[in-house]
Design an enzyme around this catalytic site. Structure first.
Site, PDB file in Angstrom:
ATOM      1  N   CYS A 154       0.852  -1.187   0.000  1.00 44.30           N
ATOM      2  CA  CYS A 154       0.000   0.000   0.000  1.00 44.30           C
ATOM      3  C   CYS A 154       0.897   1.249   0.000  1.00 44.30           C
ATOM      4  CB  CYS A 154      -0.921  -0.006   1.208  1.00 44.30           C
ATOM      5  SG  CYS A 154      -0.107  -0.454   2.739  1.00 44.30           S
ATOM      6  N   CYS A 206       3.185   1.715   2.897  1.00 43.43           N
ATOM      7  CA  CYS A 206       4.327   0.796   2.992  1.00 43.43           C
ATOM      8  C   CYS A 206       5.511   1.368   2.212  1.00 43.43           C
ATOM      9  CB  CYS A 206       3.968  -0.574   2.432  1.00 43.43           C
ATOM     10  SG  CYS A 206       2.409  -1.217   3.044  1.00 43.43           S
TER      11      CYS A 206
END
Lengths: 77, 363
Positions: free
Chosen positions: A10, A13
């Protein structure tokens, strides 16, 4: 020193990975950054929220993008 | 395969940004700043409607009662209203959420019996921070710590469905009654669906490696936050959540404004009205592939309701969009066998359809 960034990929991250790399540059430390995207391995660290950062097998934070200062403190700087 | 990245041992970079200065802002400073802001918020919020009307008719010079004027006024009123509500509520929820971590919620739910556990899990689903990209580690974390499967599902259904963005939009566009109805029925669906899944004894329908996994729950975020840190939590939530949903909200309100001004009265009555029995299941089916656009769908749906769509059908559609998302099922497939996913989707869909019919019948 071994650093793992846990997260399925995501945006947060990716941001976390950036911060960790920046901290390593700043600290001038030779360390491996491993990106862990497999759910099985993420879960095996006992983490319930991503992104998470693991330093030498120890979970340092989960569920948020850490600040540069935080990462530096985990690196002992 | 995880990518390994080797970093140079000692790289020097001239353009390196300085580390952020340590923040030492105390709570007092936030209060000093926050209270006047809140007063200004309240003043502005109360005069939004008049300001929108004035902007439409005076500087833009649109004739009162024309279709374009109606659409423009609707847009100019609803957009700031929704954003002002969003900022305030997302901030408040962000502060509340700093008290609840998934680790704490898991500790509360572990070893709970069903029924009471389902109730508690659905309630905690509202206040525990949740992102569907963490649905899998969260599922494993719960189940391996002894939270019953049905209770885990109550949490997994409630957490995305009963969320602050949907509630704010419902409150801002439909009023508090519809928002409260959504909250109540959303929680009920989560509680009952989780309970039913628990009754079906489907524990063997999780993937084998999940059941074999022993969680070493060594990580306890033991940080004790001060109030100032919690305020910061709220501010971060505003930046992240509002920063993510704003394009959907604006697009949704723009389409809604168009419908408001141009679609004839009662146009939707035959399609989504009470008379069409098939409209509730159709609305639920239509909602499954839609995802992340919940913030944009509510304004559209509000405009449709004005044109004769029934409240139950509309509520069912929204719940389906938010709670039954195809991408989330793909993510959950990593830990659940297909049969359990089918049961999960089926039970939730039936629950939503019942809610839809109920409201069409009662109201």
């Amino acid at each position: 020193m071994e650093i793992k960034v846990l997260g399925p990929g995501c945006p947060n991250c990716h941001k976390t990975e950036e911060v960790v790399k920046m901290a390593l540059l700043e600290a001038g430390l030779p360390a491996k950054v491993e990106k862990v995207t497999g759910m099985m391995e993420i879960a095996s660290h006992g983490v319930m929220r991503t992104p998470a950062v693991v330093v030498d097998g120890q979970v340092k934070c989960s569920g948020k993008v850490p600040s540069l200062a935080e990462v530096l403190s985990w690196l002992g700087r | 395969m995880p990518a390994k990245i080797e970093l140079p041992s000692a790289a020097t970079c001239a353009c390196q940004s300085a580390p952020p200065a340590p923040r030492s802002q105390g709570l007092g400073r936030y209060l000093l700043l926050g209270l006047p802001l809140l007063a200004a918020w309240w003043l502005l919020y109360r005069h939004l409607e008049a300001m929108a009307a004035w902007l439409t008719h005076v500087p833009l010079g649109l004739a009162e009662g024309s279709r374009l004027a109606e659409a423009v006024r609707f847009f100019l009123y609803d957009t700031p209203k929704v954003f002002m509500l969003l900022v305030l509520v997302v901030f408040g929820v962000g502060v509340v959420r700093s008290y609840f971590t998934p680790e704490r919620t898991r500790a509360i739910l572990a070893g709970r019996r069903e029924s009471a556990g389902n109730l508690l899990a659905a309630g905690l689903g509202i206040v525990t921070p949740f992102c569907s990209c963490s649905a899998v580690p969260l599922f494993i974390g719960f189940v391996s710590a002894g939270v019953p499967l049905g209770v885990t599902f109550s949490f997994l259904i409630s957490a995305p469905m009963v969320n602050e963005v949907a509630l704010v939009l419902l409150y801002g566009l439909f009023g508090w009654k519809v928002a409260a109805l959504y909250l109540g029925t959303g929680l009920s669906v989560a509680i009952v669906a989780g309970w039913v899944i628990g009754r079906l004894n489907l524990e063997d329908q999780t993937e084998d490696w999940v059941r074999e996994m022993r969680m070493d729950a060594t990580y306890e975020p033991g940080e004790r936050l001060g109030m100032a840190a919690r305020v910061e939590h709220g501010l971060i939530a505003v930046r992240e959540i509002v920063g993510k949903v704003w394009p959907y909200v604006i697009a949704g309100i723009a389409v809604g404004a168009g419908i408001h001004g141009y679609v004839p009265e009662n146009f939707m009555a035959s399609l989504m009205g009470k008379g069409a029995w098939w409209s509730v299941p159709a609305a639920v089916l239509l909602g499954v592939p839609m995802y992340a656009n919940a913030a944009g769908i509510i304004p559209v749906v509000q405009a449709l309701m004005e044109k004769g769509a029934a409240l139950g059908t509309v509520l069912a559609f929204m719940m389906s969009v938010i709670a039954l998302s195809f991408p989330e099922m793909v993510i959950l497939r990593k830990v659940l066998k297909p049969r359990l996913i089918a049961v999960f989707a089926g039970v939730v869909a039936v629950g939503i359809i019942i809610v839809g019919y109920l409201f069409n019948l009662v109201i």
